[in-house]
Design a protein around this motif. Structure first.
Motif, short mmCIF file in Angstrom:
data_model
loop_
_atom_site.label_atom_id
_atom_site.label_comp_id
_atom_site.label_asym_id
_atom_site.label_seq_id
_atom_site.Cartn_x
_atom_site.Cartn_y
_atom_site.Cartn_z
N LYS A 15 0.83 -1.20 0.00
CA LYS A 15 0.00 0.00 0.00
C LYS A 15 0.87 1.26 0.00
O LYS A 15 0.56 2.25 -0.67
N GLU A 16 1.97 1.22 0.76
CA GLU A 16 2.89 2.35 0.78
C GLU A 16 3.56 2.53 -0.58
O GLU A 16 3.76 3.66 -1.04
N LYS A 73 1.70 4.59 -3.17
CA LYS A 73 1.58 6.04 -3.00
C LYS A 73 2.64 6.79 -3.80
O LYS A 73 2.46 7.97 -4.10
N HIS A 74 3.73 6.10 -4.16
CA HIS A 74 4.81 6.71 -4.94
C HIS A 74 5.28 5.72 -6.01
O HIS A 74 6.44 5.29 -6.00
N ASN A 112 -4.59 4.56 -4.71
CA ASN A 112 -3.63 5.61 -4.33
C ASN A 112 -3.17 6.29 -5.60
O ASN A 112 -3.98 6.77 -6.37
N GLN A 113 -1.89 6.27 -5.90
CA GLN A 113 -1.38 6.91 -7.11
C GLN A 113 -1.02 5.90 -8.19
O GLN A 113 -0.39 6.25 -9.19
#
Length: 572
Positions: free
Chosen positions: A25-26, A29-30, A416-417
């Protein structure tokens, strides 16, 4: 089998899986930061390989430089390198350690090989194993951990003169377990129902019998983890077709002489079974009214989950499983886009056909399908547009640099992204007789809508691009669940034509202009697709890798499928 041990192992794996899920998940984000970092690390690690020196990896410090210096390739471009690697040469395409080559399914032509590096193996373990356990732990009640899974995996490998092996990765797993095959067998049977004789069967052994027999012995099966949903159907149909034999053997603790096994395998299996008259009685009761109604939960009352490729391209089997076998109420985790060449996306969650691109699993580029071979149109994941269809160009952790996969995906949204995608079709299996470019997805839509309209219980289908007639035409071969001896074939042909032009309007223009003839339709005998898979396994193909034959691509396939066409009378 000790259910406490099963629970503890699942709890351990799923706890690790929760951690992997949170880390993923982290990552989302990027995504471009992570994907770029992966590429730069790959270039640095492999700059002194033969391929790295040829294309100046040491001088590449950006994605733009990478795309300028390194060409987009197909398998033929690197086949000579791979042959040398199989002969034992090192530092050719990759600097990473490997001792095994994965073999692709070889649906068309000769199977291909892909080095299984230690780095690539870690990707599979992380995203194709632990992350799935994490999703189960996060979204399904913990009862799923209290029973084993029905195993469908079977594979073997051969040893080359170099000492390296080639085949399915699962066949190598015993080499990595301390204690060898006995320890591996015990570990596998604590999670899955099947013994090692089913996972790594001897050539010619009836692996389906082994898997199904041991799964039926266990009343507490909780789910199935498989490669494709079509494989699930393959095994469940085997149970239906061999029900009396299987129940008899379970009741008596024997193995029928009809089952093809070597004496050594038969003796080994007999040490792992015993008479189970009570279980046999339960099975007879579960099937008292036959197999026409959903029976999976009658056989395994606590059955909870399915994991495998079951989204676009496998919806026929997904629907069949829900209507004919489970009756719904089972949690589905649809696999992301994965192959012998690597892993590109992971499941979005429970009962969601979308998958999320995995920024740290491979460096990903995307070619709009309408661009053809114009590689100047390639974009990275931050440039993807929702609703558009792209072909994957991948750089994996096994030495495939800017490799053209021929797998097309549609971008469906964002997590997210990071883009979410659905697999659509294989670019190299688009039918293009008159510039109509009909995809496998369009064929699937046409057949499914036709069968729904005409009241046909669809089991499978194939399409033959017939160039032996003028004008050329599509020959649809529909496999029903049950034999059909009489049908309104005129209405069937009209229906499939109508639904095909809805799925691909260009097809109508080609027919109107007399470039194509309207389609012909045939009924295949029930279980034709299973017979084809059995034949391919007999020829050495991996049962768990075989994909459905949606487009008939060669003469062997054509002869096989047309040899099993039913004689159907036209209704008045």
């Amino acid at each position: 089998m000790n259910n406490k041990m099963t629970f503890e192992l699942y709890e351990k794996n799923s706890t690790q899986g929760l951690k992997v899920l949170e880390e993923f998940k982290e990552e989302t984000k990027h995504p471009m930061e992570n994907n770029t970092a992966l590429l730069m690390q790959l270039l640095e690690d492999n700059k002194d390989t033969e391929y790295g020196k040829r294309y100046g990896f040491a001088k590449i410090h950006s994605i733009e430089e990478y795309q300028k210096r390194v060409p987009v390739i197909t398998y033929d471009d690197i086949a000579p390198y791979l042959e040398r690697m199989m002969d034992g040469e090192k530092n050719i395409l990759t600097a990473y350690t490997y001792d095994h080559f994965n073999e692709t399914s070889g649906t068309i032509g000769v199977p291909k090989v892909v080095p299984m590096t230690d780095k690539q193996s870690q990707v599979y373990a992380r995203y194709n194993n632990l992350l799935n356990y994490g999703i189960l732990r996060a979204e399904v009640e913990e009862n799923w951990m209290k029973g084993r899974g029905f195993c469908t995996s079977s594979g073997n490998c051969k040893t080359l003169k170099s000492g390296l092996t080639v085949g399915e990765a699962s066949a190598k797993m015993a080499d990595y377990i301390k204690g060898g095959k006995d320890a591996f067998d015990a570990m596998i049977r604590s999670i899955y129902t099947s013994p090692l004789e089913g996972l790594n069967p001897e050539p010619g052994s009836d692996a389906k019998y082994i898997h199904c027999r041991f799964a039926l012995m266990d009343r507490d099966v909780r789910g199935i983890i498989t490669s494709f949903y079509s494989v699930i159907v393959l095994f469940l149909r085997y149970i239906e077709d061999n029900l009396e034999l299987l129940i008899h053997d379970i009741e008596t603790g024997t193995i029928s002489e009809e089952v093809n096994l070597s004496d050594e395998v038969r003796r080994s299996l007999l040490t792992k079974i015993e008479p189970m008259p009570e279980r046999a009685a339960e099975l007879r009761e579960a099937f008292r009214n036959g197999t026409d109604t959903p029976w999976v939960k009658k056989v395994w009352p606590n059955f909870t989950y399915l994991i495998g490729a079951g989204g676009d391209g496998f919806e026929v089997y997904d629907r069949l499983i829900k209507t004919h076998y489970t009756g719904g109420g089972v949690k589905n985790i649809y696999s992301g886009v994965t192959a012998s060449e690597g892993l590109w996306s992971v499941p979005s969650g429970i009962d969601d056909f979308d998958s999320i691109l995995a920024p740290s699993a491979a460096f990903l580029e995307f070619l709009p399908v309408e661009a053809g071979d114009d590689f100047s149109k390639i974009v990275t994941m931050d440039k993807l547009e929702v609703g558009k269809v792209y072909e994957f160009v991948i750089t994996n952790l096994s030495g495939f640099w800017r490799y053209r996969m021929s797998d097309a995906v549609m971008v469906t949204g964002m997590y997210n992204q990071t883009p979410k995608v659905q697999f659509m079709y294989r670019v190299n299996r688009t039918i293009n007789l008159a510039e109509e470019k009909t995809t496998e997805k369009a064929l699937q839509i046409a057949v499914e809508n036709t069968c729904a309209e005409m009241g046909i219980d669809l089991a499978d289908f194939s399409v033959y691009p017939n160039t032996d007639v003028t004008p050329n035409r599509y020959d649809f071969l529909i496999e029903p669940l049950r034999e059909i001896t009489e049908f309104d074939m005129k209405a069937l042909k009209e229906s499939i034509y109508r639904h095909l032009i809805e799925a691909n309007p260009v097809y109508k223009d080609c027919c109107d202009d007399n470039w194509l003839e309207k389609p012909e339709v045939y009924f295949l005998q029930p279980e034709t697709s299973i017979l084809y898979r059995d034949m391919m396994v007999f020829r050495g193909a991996s049962m768990s890798q075989l994909k459905p034959v949606r487009v008939i691509m060669n003469e062997r396939q054509r002869k096989f499928f047309f040899g099993l066409v039913q004689e159907v009378r036209q209704t008045e």
